[in-house]
Design a protein around this motif. Structure first.
Motif, short mmCIF file in Angstrom:
data_model
loop_
_atom_site.label_atom_id
_atom_site.label_comp_id
_atom_site.label_asym_id
_atom_site.label_seq_id
_atom_site.Cartn_x
_atom_site.Cartn_y
_atom_site.Cartn_z
N ALA A 3 2.71 11.87 5.15
CA ALA A 3 3.11 10.66 5.89
C ALA A 3 2.37 9.41 5.70
CB ALA A 3 3.04 10.76 7.39
N PRO A 4 0.88 9.62 5.33
CA PRO A 4 0.26 8.40 5.06
C PRO A 4 0.65 7.62 3.81
CG PRO A 4 -1.14 10.26 5.24
CD PRO A 4 0.02 10.55 5.86
N LYS A 5 0.89 8.64 2.64
CA LYS A 5 1.39 8.11 1.42
C LYS A 5 2.78 7.44 1.53
CE LYS A 5 0.50 8.12 -2.98
NZ LYS A 5 -0.24 6.88 -3.12
N TYR A 6 3.81 8.04 2.56
CA TYR A 6 5.10 7.59 2.37
C TYR A 6 4.97 6.25 2.87
CZ TYR A 6 9.88 7.33 3.93
OH TYR A 6 11.33 7.00 3.84
N ILE A 7 4.09 6.05 4.10
CA ILE A 7 4.04 4.76 4.73
C ILE A 7 3.35 3.75 3.99
CG2 ILE A 7 3.04 3.57 6.94
CD1 ILE A 7 3.75 6.21 8.41
N ASP A 8 2.59 4.06 3.36
CA ASP A 8 1.83 3.12 2.05
C ASP A 8 3.07 2.75 1.11
OD1 ASP A 8 -0.34 1.86 1.03
OD2 ASP A 8 -0.69 3.31 -0.61
N TYR A 9 3.46 3.67 0.54
CA TYR A 9 4.69 3.30 -0.36
C TYR A 9 5.71 2.38 0.56
CZ TYR A 9 4.24 6.95 -4.11
OH TYR A 9 3.59 7.65 -4.98
N LEU A 10 6.06 2.60 1.44
CA LEU A 10 7.17 1.99 2.43
C LEU A 10 6.71 0.38 2.69
CD1 LEU A 10 8.81 3.44 5.64
CD2 LEU A 10 8.25 1.02 5.51
N MET A 11 5.40 0.36 3.44
CA MET A 11 4.82 -0.92 3.81
C MET A 11 4.46 -1.92 2.34
SD MET A 11 4.83 -0.96 6.97
CE MET A 11 3.90 -1.88 8.10
N THR A 12 4.09 -1.16 1.44
CA THR A 12 4.11 -2.10 0.17
C THR A 12 5.29 -2.55 -0.38
OG1 THR A 12 2.01 -0.53 -0.46
CG2 THR A 12 3.05 -2.02 -2.34
N TRP A 13 6.17 -1.64 -0.27
CA TRP A 13 7.65 -1.88 -0.92
C TRP A 13 8.01 -3.19 0.14
CZ3 TRP A 13 12.46 -1.98 1.73
CH2 TRP A 13 13.45 -2.26 0.87
N VAL A 14 8.02 -3.01 1.43
CA VAL A 14 8.45 -4.17 2.40
C VAL A 14 7.71 -5.38 1.94
CG1 VAL A 14 8.80 -5.08 4.64
CG2 VAL A 14 9.23 -2.43 4.24
N GLN A 15 6.62 -5.33 1.85
CA GLN A 15 5.64 -6.39 1.44
C GLN A 15 6.10 -7.13 0.37
OE1 GLN A 15 1.54 -5.27 1.03
NE2 GLN A 15 0.98 -6.78 2.34
N ASP A 16 6.41 -6.21 -0.92
CA ASP A 16 6.89 -6.89 -2.11
C ASP A 16 8.43 -7.62 -1.87
OD1 ASP A 16 4.93 -5.97 -3.47
OD2 ASP A 16 6.01 -4.39 -3.98
N GLN A 17 9.00 -7.07 -0.92
CA GLN A 17 10.40 -7.83 -0.56
C GLN A 17 10.13 -9.20 0.14
OE1 GLN A 17 13.12 -5.99 -2.15
NE2 GLN A 17 11.20 -4.82 -2.20
N LEU A 18 9.35 -9.24 0.96
CA LEU A 18 9.13 -10.32 1.93
C LEU A 18 8.42 -11.63 1.06
CD1 LEU A 18 7.79 -8.73 5.40
CD2 LEU A 18 10.10 -9.17 4.80
N ASP A 19 7.42 -11.15 0.01
CA ASP A 19 6.93 -11.83 -0.91
C ASP A 19 7.56 -12.57 -1.77
OD1 ASP A 19 4.56 -11.88 0.50
OD2 ASP A 19 3.77 -10.20 -0.79
N ASP A 20 9.07 -12.03 -2.16
CA ASP A 20 9.78 -12.49 -3.12
C ASP A 20 10.57 -13.56 -2.55
OD1 ASP A 20 12.11 -12.65 -5.04
OD2 ASP A 20 12.14 -10.61 -5.22
N GLU A 21 10.48 -14.77 -3.05
CA GLU A 21 11.08 -15.88 -2.73
C GLU A 21 12.67 -16.15 -3.09
OE1 GLU A 21 10.06 -19.15 -1.23
OE2 GLU A 21 8.29 -18.27 -0.59
N THR A 22 13.13 -15.35 -3.97
CA THR A 22 14.33 -15.13 -4.14
C THR A 22 15.24 -14.43 -3.14
OG1 THR A 22 14.37 -13.13 -5.70
CG2 THR A 22 14.24 -15.33 -6.69
#
Length: 224
Positions: A119-138
Motif C-alpha cells: 500500500a505505501p508503495k502503491y500510494i506513492d506511485y499514485l500520488m506522484t502520478w496525480v501530481q505529475d498530471q496536475l503540474d502538466d500545463e497542457t
C-alpha cells in the motif's frame, strides 16, 4: 454538520496541520481558479455540501472540475500524511480496501503491466502520478484563456478514481488510527464532499465505489 464543515473549511484554507504526504499543490493567487477555490470555500462554510459541489452559474465545467480535483488531491495528501507511520510494508503488504478489493499499479507509461505492491508503495506511485498530471500545463492550464484539452474529462475521471482508492484504503485498513488521532470527523467530511462532487458530475463508475458503498449510502441518506 457545522462542526464537521468547519474542519473541511479550515483544511481547505490551510490552517490545519501542514503534514502532507506529498508537497501541496497551490492554485496561483489572483487567478480565476483561485477565485473559484475561494467560492468553493465560502459555499462549504454554508454547511450544505450538495449545494457546495454544484457548478457555479456561468462557470466552465472543466475549470470547476480542475479546481476541485486539485483541492481533493491536497485534502487526501493531508489525510494520508497523518497516518503514513501506520501504513507500512509490514502492516499493508498489498494495496487493499478490505479482503475483497486489491489494487495493482500501472500508469500506462512507466509501468504498463499492473504490478502487485504494498500500500505505501502503491500510494506513492499514485500520488506522484496525480501530481505529475496536475503540474502538466497542457492538461491543467492555470493561465486564463488557455483551453483545456479534449481528453481533460477522461484524465480527471482517472485521477478521481485513483484518489478514491486512498480513501478506501484509509477507511478499511487504518480507521482505528484515524480515530485515535481524532481525525474521523475530518476524514468523513472530506470523503462526503468528494463523493457528493463525483456523484454530481458522474465522474466515477459505481463499480469502482463498491468498497465503500455502505458508507456512501449512509452519508447520502443523511442529506435526503
Amino acid at each position: 454538520v457545522k462542526g464537521l464543515t468547519a474542519s473541511v473549511f479550515s483544511l481547505v484554507s490551510g490552517s490545519r496541520s501542514s503534514k502532507t504526504f506529498k508537497p501541496k499543490k497551490n492554485i496561483p493567487e489572483g487567478s480565476h481558479q483561485y477565485e473559484l477555490l475561494k467560492h468553493a470555500e465560502a459555499t462549504l462554510g454554508s454547511g450544505n455540501l450538495r449545494q457546495a459541489v454544484m457548478l457555479p452559474e456561468g462557470e466552465d465545467l472543466n475549470e470547476w472540475i480542475a479546481v476541485n480535483t486539485v483541492d481533493f488531491f491536497n485534502q487526501i495528501n493531508m489525510l494520508y500524511g497523518t497516518i503514513t507511520e501506520f501504513c507500512t510494508e509490514a502492516s499493508c503488504p498489498v494495496m487493499s480496501a478490505g479482503p475483497r478489493y486489491e489494487y495493482h499499479w500501472a500508469d500506462g507509461t512507466n509501468i504498463k503491466k499492473p504490478i502487485k505492491c504494498s500500500a505505501p508503495k502503491y500510494i506513492d506511485y499514485l500520488m506522484t502520478w496525480v501530481q505529475d498530471q496536475l503540474d502538466d500545463e497542457t492538461l491543467f492550464p492555470s493561465k486564463i484563456g488557455v483551453p483545456f484539452p479534449k481528453n481533460f474529462m477522461s484524465v480527471a475521471k482517472t485521477i478521481l478514481k485513483r484518489l478514491f482508492r486512498v480513501y478506501a484504503h484509509i477507511y478499511h485498513q487504518h480507521f482505528d488510527s484515524v480515530m485515535r488521532l481524532q481525525e474521523e470527523a475530518h476524514l468523513n467530511t472530506s470523503f462526503k464532499h468528494f463523493i457528493f462532487f463525483v456523484q454530481e458530475f458522474n465522474l466515477i463508475d459505481r463499480r469502482e465505489l463498491a468498497p465503500l458503498q455502505e458508507l456512501i449510502e449512509k452519508l447520502g441518506s443523511k442529506d435526503r
